[in-house]
Design a protein around this motif. Sequence first.
Motif, PDB file in Angstrom:
ATOM      1  N   ARG A  94      -8.685  48.001  34.911  1.00 56.82           N
ATOM      2  CA  ARG A  94      -9.085  46.775  34.205  1.00 56.82           C
ATOM      3  C   ARG A  94     -10.491  46.973  33.617  1.00 56.82           C
ATOM      4  O   ARG A  94     -11.481  46.520  34.185  1.00 56.82           O
ATOM      5  CB  ARG A  94      -9.051  45.595  35.185  1.00 56.82           C
ATOM      6  N   LEU A  95     -10.559  47.690  32.480  1.00 59.66           N
ATOM      7  CA  LEU A  95     -11.852  47.936  31.813  1.00 59.66           C
ATOM      8  C   LEU A  95     -12.424  46.627  31.299  1.00 59.66           C
ATOM      9  O   LEU A  95     -11.669  45.742  30.889  1.00 59.66           O
ATOM     10  CB  LEU A  95     -11.653  48.881  30.630  1.00 59.66           C
ATOM     11  N   GLY A  96     -13.758  46.521  31.275  1.00 53.93           N
ATOM     12  CA  GLY A  96     -14.395  45.258  30.885  1.00 53.93           C
ATOM     13  C   GLY A  96     -14.312  44.974  29.401  1.00 53.93           C
ATOM     14  O   GLY A  96     -15.209  45.327  28.640  1.00 53.93           O
ATOM     15  N   ALA A  97     -13.244  44.327  28.977  1.00 57.22           N
ATOM     16  CA  ALA A  97     -13.118  44.007  27.557  1.00 57.22           C
ATOM     17  C   ALA A  97     -12.160  42.837  27.377  1.00 57.22           C
ATOM     18  O   ALA A  97     -11.270  42.601  28.187  1.00 57.22           O
ATOM     19  CB  ALA A  97     -12.594  45.213  26.779  1.00 57.22           C
ATOM     20  N   GLY A  98     -12.356  42.130  26.283  1.00 59.28           N
ATOM     21  CA  GLY A  98     -11.472  41.019  25.947  1.00 59.28           C
ATOM     22  C   GLY A  98     -10.727  41.305  24.668  1.00 59.28           C
ATOM     23  O   GLY A  98     -10.951  42.332  24.013  1.00 59.28           O
ATOM     24  N   ILE A  99      -9.832  40.397  24.322  1.00 57.11           N
ATOM     25  CA  ILE A  99      -9.073  40.558  23.084  1.00 57.11           C
ATOM     26  C   ILE A  99      -8.569  39.187  22.624  1.00 57.11           C
ATOM     27  O   ILE A  99      -8.266  38.327  23.451  1.00 57.11           O
ATOM     28  CB  ILE A  99      -7.914  41.563  23.304  1.00 57.11           C
ATOM     29  N   HIS A 100      -8.534  39.002  21.313  1.00 55.46           N
ATOM     30  CA  HIS A 100      -7.943  37.788  20.746  1.00 55.46           C
ATOM     31  C   HIS A 100      -6.459  38.043  20.525  1.00 55.46           C
ATOM     32  O   HIS A 100      -6.091  39.125  20.074  1.00 55.46           O
ATOM     33  CB  HIS A 100      -8.495  37.515  19.344  1.00 55.46           C
ATOM     34  N   LEU A 101      -5.635  37.042  20.772  1.00 52.68           N
ATOM     35  CA  LEU A 101      -4.225  37.113  20.379  1.00 52.68           C
ATOM     36  C   LEU A 101      -3.932  35.911  19.489  1.00 52.68           C
ATOM     37  O   LEU A 101      -3.902  34.770  19.962  1.00 52.68           O
ATOM     38  CB  LEU A 101      -3.310  37.098  21.602  1.00 52.68           C
ATOM     39  N   GLY A 102      -3.756  36.180  18.218  1.00 54.05           N
ATOM     40  CA  GLY A 102      -3.484  35.093  17.274  1.00 54.05           C
ATOM     41  C   GLY A 102      -2.023  34.688  17.325  1.00 54.05           C
ATOM     42  O   GLY A 102      -1.185  35.377  17.926  1.00 54.05           O
ATOM     43  N   PRO A 103      -1.677  33.572  16.658  1.00 54.23           N
ATOM     44  CA  PRO A 103      -0.287  33.093  16.646  1.00 54.23           C
ATOM     45  C   PRO A 103       0.686  34.142  16.111  1.00 54.23           C
ATOM     46  O   PRO A 103       1.845  34.179  16.536  1.00 54.23           O
ATOM     47  CB  PRO A 103      -0.343  31.893  15.700  1.00 54.23           C
ATOM     48  N   HIS A 114      -8.411  38.647  28.857  1.00 53.57           N
ATOM     49  CA  HIS A 114      -8.933  39.932  29.313  1.00 53.57           C
ATOM     50  C   HIS A 114      -7.943  41.014  28.892  1.00 53.57           C
ATOM     51  O   HIS A 114      -6.735  40.890  29.146  1.00 53.57           O
ATOM     52  CB  HIS A 114      -9.088  39.929  30.834  1.00 53.57           C
ATOM     53  N   ARG A 115      -8.475  42.034  28.251  1.00 56.14           N
ATOM     54  CA  ARG A 115      -7.592  43.077  27.734  1.00 56.14           C
ATOM     55  C   ARG A 115      -6.785  43.750  28.852  1.00 56.14           C
ATOM     56  O   ARG A 115      -5.603  44.071  28.684  1.00 56.14           O
ATOM     57  CB  ARG A 115      -8.457  44.120  27.018  1.00 56.14           C
ATOM     58  N   ALA A 149     -19.505  43.629  26.930  1.00 54.95           N
ATOM     59  CA  ALA A 149     -19.950  43.229  28.284  1.00 54.95           C
ATOM     60  C   ALA A 149     -19.215  41.968  28.713  1.00 54.95           C
ATOM     61  O   ALA A 149     -18.947  41.086  27.892  1.00 54.95           O
ATOM     62  CB  ALA A 149     -21.450  42.966  28.288  1.00 54.95           C
ATOM     63  N   ILE A 150     -18.898  41.911  29.992  1.00 55.30           N
ATOM     64  CA  ILE A 150     -18.333  40.685  30.576  1.00 55.30           C
ATOM     65  C   ILE A 150     -19.401  40.067  31.466  1.00 55.30           C
ATOM     66  O   ILE A 150     -20.062  40.762  32.250  1.00 55.30           O
ATOM     67  CB  ILE A 150     -17.043  40.995  31.354  1.00 55.30           C
ATOM     68  N   VAL A 190     -12.489  35.080  28.568  1.00 55.61           N
ATOM     69  CA  VAL A 190     -11.313  35.963  28.670  1.00 55.61           C
ATOM     70  C   VAL A 190     -10.329  35.501  29.744  1.00 55.61           C
ATOM     71  O   VAL A 190      -9.335  36.174  30.006  1.00 55.61           O
ATOM     72  CB  VAL A 190     -11.712  37.447  28.906  1.00 55.61           C
ATOM     73  N   THR A 191     -10.624  34.366  30.364  1.00 54.49           N
ATOM     74  CA  THR A 191      -9.684  33.814  31.347  1.00 54.49           C
ATOM     75  C   THR A 191      -9.563  32.308  31.111  1.00 54.49           C
ATOM     76  O   THR A 191     -10.509  31.663  30.645  1.00 54.49           O
ATOM     77  CB  THR A 191     -10.165  34.055  32.797  1.00 54.49           C
ATOM     78  N   GLY A 192      -8.392  31.761  31.439  1.00 56.54           N
ATOM     79  CA  GLY A 192      -8.139  30.341  31.249  1.00 56.54           C
ATOM     80  C   GLY A 192      -9.081  29.475  32.071  1.00 56.54           C
ATOM     81  O   GLY A 192      -9.431  28.366  31.663  1.00 56.54           O
TER      82      GLY A 192
END
Length: 383
Positions: free
Chosen positions: A42-51, A108-109, A186-187, A218-220
């Motif tokens: 679980r590397l420290g990164a986020g991601i957007h997920l569009g519709p 979170h990616r 960074a997270i 990155v989390t709900g």
Amino acid sequence: MSTTKPTIAVIGAGLGGAAAGALLQKAGYPTQVYEQAPEFSRLGAGIHLGPNVMKVMRRIGIEDALDRMGSHPDHWFSRDGATGEYLSRIPLGDFAKKEYGASYITVHRGDLHALMVDQLDQDRLHFGKRLEKVDDQGDKVVMTFTDGTQDTADIVIGADGVNSVIREHLLGEEQPIYSGWVAHRAIISAEKLKAYDLDFEACVKWWSEDRHMMVYFVTGDEKEYYYVTGVPEPDWNHGTSFVDSSREEMRKAFEGYGETVQALIDCTDNVTKWPLLERNPLPLWHDNRLVLLGDAAHPMKPHMAQGAAMAIEDAAMLVRCLDTVGAENYADAFELYRANRFERASRVQKVSHDNTWLRYDEDPAWVFAHDVYEVPLKDPKTE
Ligand code: FAD
């Protein structure tokens, strides 16, 4: 004509390869997935997920799980880094669901990737298998891995990222282009941010002339806040895919930015720095039994937050094309796939390169409303 489905090998279990593997297995194609990494962390990164991506996640069967997992920003805000003035307010949240047909989330990616890899048949997922070379023998493809083993398949999908072995086999050796920009990632624990009397918005991009910092949860439960930057750096000579950065380096890079950005830097414990790599649109996406998707075909700067989205849309379109023309006609299916992906992927590559996306108010429907399953298929002959 035989009705047996061809055997398919997917090289790489990144976000594009995992999507392809899951969709192919769901559609009944005998599919093996080979990944060089011994395991994923679980590397420290986020991601957007569009519709546009969430519609593919619906087909994979994980849309609801992602809706529960992710943060649901009401807007994408763009703000001036120094003054805080709003440059754009792009409505997401309920508006995105209604107008674009699915949620816009940030996650979170690592959590996303784990969920996607879980959708694969675990008996057909092979870790620690680094492809060394492929030999397309006309009637089958022989794959040789660095552990000395070999396997064969009727079709091989190169979802093996920016340094793709399949791309190299098709087009020859060529290093990706270093864009001249790096990304810091960074997270930050949201707990730390409570010490500040500041509003940390759910999805905001802070801009100045030549750099930016994109920030989101990155989390709900909004316990983890994440930033990813774009900062010019003339050379990248580290020879690794990332290096450690530091709070001091961040302070220097974002000197003159306002108190919210400075607070994020003050709260940074660990920050990494990644080179942003690109390639010009490729003249060839497939040949005989080999086909590319995702970063193997169109690596890009991440400034639209749509790189993985394009890989996942590719996977969905590739399976749609195999189903449409019949997988035994794989050459036609690959050409139909390319004809229906090249223009969109290349446009996203270009806008990402220019880093203009949503800086000012604009209509994002061409990206977010896109439904890879509903878009009318273009005939390659009329391109
Ligand atoms: P990869 O994710 O690179 O996966 C390739 C896989 O293949 C890897 O698992 C690798 O180990 C494996 N592999 C490689 N070579 C071999 C081999 N020889 N044999 C076997 N396996 C092999 N995109 C978004 O949509 N939204 C975002 O918010 C976003 N943010 C980003 C932020 C940053 C800083 C960066 C750098 C990128 C970002 N992206 C984002 C882009 C996104 O990460 C990539 O476009 C996406 O990961 C591409 O997916 P892929 O499956 O094609 O390739």
